[in-house]
Motif scaffolding. Structure first.
Motif, PDB file in Angstrom:
ATOM      1  N   GLU A 166       0.831  -1.204   0.000  1.00  0.00           N
ATOM      2  CA  GLU A 166       0.000   0.000   0.000  1.00  0.00           C
ATOM      3  C   GLU A 166       0.867   1.256   0.000  1.00  0.00           C
ATOM      4  OE1 GLU A 166      -3.078   0.248   2.859  1.00  0.00           O
ATOM      5  OE2 GLU A 166      -3.786  -1.810   2.571  1.00  0.00           O
ATOM      6  N   LYS A 167       0.459   2.223  -0.822  1.00  0.00           N
ATOM      7  CA  LYS A 167       1.182   3.486  -0.919  1.00  0.00           C
ATOM      8  C   LYS A 167       0.211   4.637  -0.685  1.00  0.00           C
ATOM      9  CE  LYS A 167       4.393   1.494  -4.293  1.00  0.00           C
ATOM     10  NZ  LYS A 167       5.025   1.623  -5.622  1.00  0.00           N
ATOM     11  N   ASP A 168       0.764   5.766  -0.228  1.00  0.00           N
ATOM     12  CA  ASP A 168      -0.095   6.926  -0.005  1.00  0.00           C
ATOM     13  C   ASP A 168      -0.321   7.683  -1.314  1.00  0.00           C
ATOM     14  OD1 ASP A 168       2.163   8.498  -0.524  1.00  0.00           O
ATOM     15  OD2 ASP A 168       2.579   8.871   1.587  1.00  0.00           O
TER      16      ASP A 168
ATOM     17  N   LYS B  11       3.485   2.988   2.554  1.00  0.00           N
ATOM     18  CA  LYS B  11       2.940   3.300   3.875  1.00  0.00           C
ATOM     19  C   LYS B  11       3.739   2.598   4.970  1.00  0.00           C
ATOM     20  CE  LYS B  11      -1.829   4.396   2.549  1.00  0.00           C
ATOM     21  NZ  LYS B  11      -3.272   4.099   2.779  1.00  0.00           N
TER      22      LYS B  11
END
Length: 282
Positions: free
Chosen positions: A49-51, A57
């Motif tokens: 997951e990335k912002d 993240k």
């Protein structure tokens, strides 16, 4: 995909080299078993997951850090165990050059293992070197990351509740012995003038690690336990909060003096177990 060098801070070792063959010190069976373990955990990792800015993240960054450190340590333990007898024999024989060369080879191999495991993990997760380095810069001061890194350095990861091999009283005796040996090493370094060099440069760092390793080898010769087990004792028995041990630590700090304290500050995290009084590091 991963290319070149990845300066990750994993388990207290700064990764500065790549290349070489990962399983140089492992038997074929050891290598295959470890490769299967890592592949299995990677297959269960899921997507990263990335912002909104494309930054990995924190939760996934921490999972990657723990995965790389865990599997690097497993492989390091294999070759280190095979290297211990040879290194300790050099120390018994008084062969300083042989001992130093053995340490340099060990440092190089540890760095290579961390580098290669990190490369394999990030390639599998399709994370670019640069984006992970940026995530590291953002997250490395997070208290939870600092706590996790310390626990993994001390060998006290979650799920390891087995008691140490020695009692608390013996652990305290060992603690005092280690502090005495560290003080002797620091005195030798201070008395050797320019021989030990600047801890900020490569040779100075190696000299500090050599002295650190000698303390660990003397610990094993006298008490029959490795420094990893000693680190576990410190954590398990919470020795840092013991009044007697606190007096020993205070005395060690006082005896160091400003020059040695500056050297200590420079070496924090630069050698395996790099820690203040109360651990194996200087």
């Amino acid at each position: 995909k991963m290319e070149g060098k990845l300066p990750l801070i994993m388990g207290g070792v700064s990764l500065l080299v790549g290349g070489a063959f990962l399983f140089h010190y492992l038997t074929n069976d050891d290598a295959a078993e470890e490769e299967n373990l890592l592949s299995g955990e990677l297959s269960e990792f899921g997507s990263v997951e990335k912002d909104a800015n494309g930054m990995v993240k924190f939760d996934d960054f921490l999972k990657i850090f723990k995965l790389v450190t865990k599997h690097s340590k497993l492989q390091i333990a294999n070759f280190k165990a095979k290297n211990n007898d040879k290194r300790r024999q050099f120390l018994k024989d008084g062969d300083e050059d042989g001992y130093r060369d053995c340490i340099k080879q060990q440092i190089s191999q540890e760095e290579t293992i961390y580098q290669e495991v990190a490369t394999e993990v990030l390639n599998y997760l399709d994370i670019e070197e640069q984006e992970f380095m940026m995530a590291q810069q953002m997250h490395q001061m997070n208290p939870q990351f600092q706590k996790t890194m310390m626990e993994m350095q001390m060998g006290t990861e979650e799920g390891d509740d087995a008691p140490p091999k020695v009692t608390k009283e013996v652990a305290k005796e060992i603690f005092i012995y280690v502090e005495d040996e560290k003080a002797k090493s620091m005195a030798n370094m201070k008395g050797a003038g320019g021989m030990f060099g600047n801890p900020n440069d490569a040779e100075g760092t190696i000299n500090m690690i050599v002295e650190h390793s000698k303390v660990g080898d003397k610990l094993f010769e006298k008490y029959g336990i490795e420094e990893e087990e000693f680190a576990k004792c410190i954590q398990y028995y919470n020795l840092i909060q013991d009044p007697e041990i606190q007096k020993v630590m205070q005395k060690s700090l006082q005896n160091m003096g400003p020059e040695a304290m500056a050297m200590l500050a420079q070496m924090q995290g630069g050698a395996p177990g790099g820690a203040a009084p109360g651990g194996m590091g200087f």
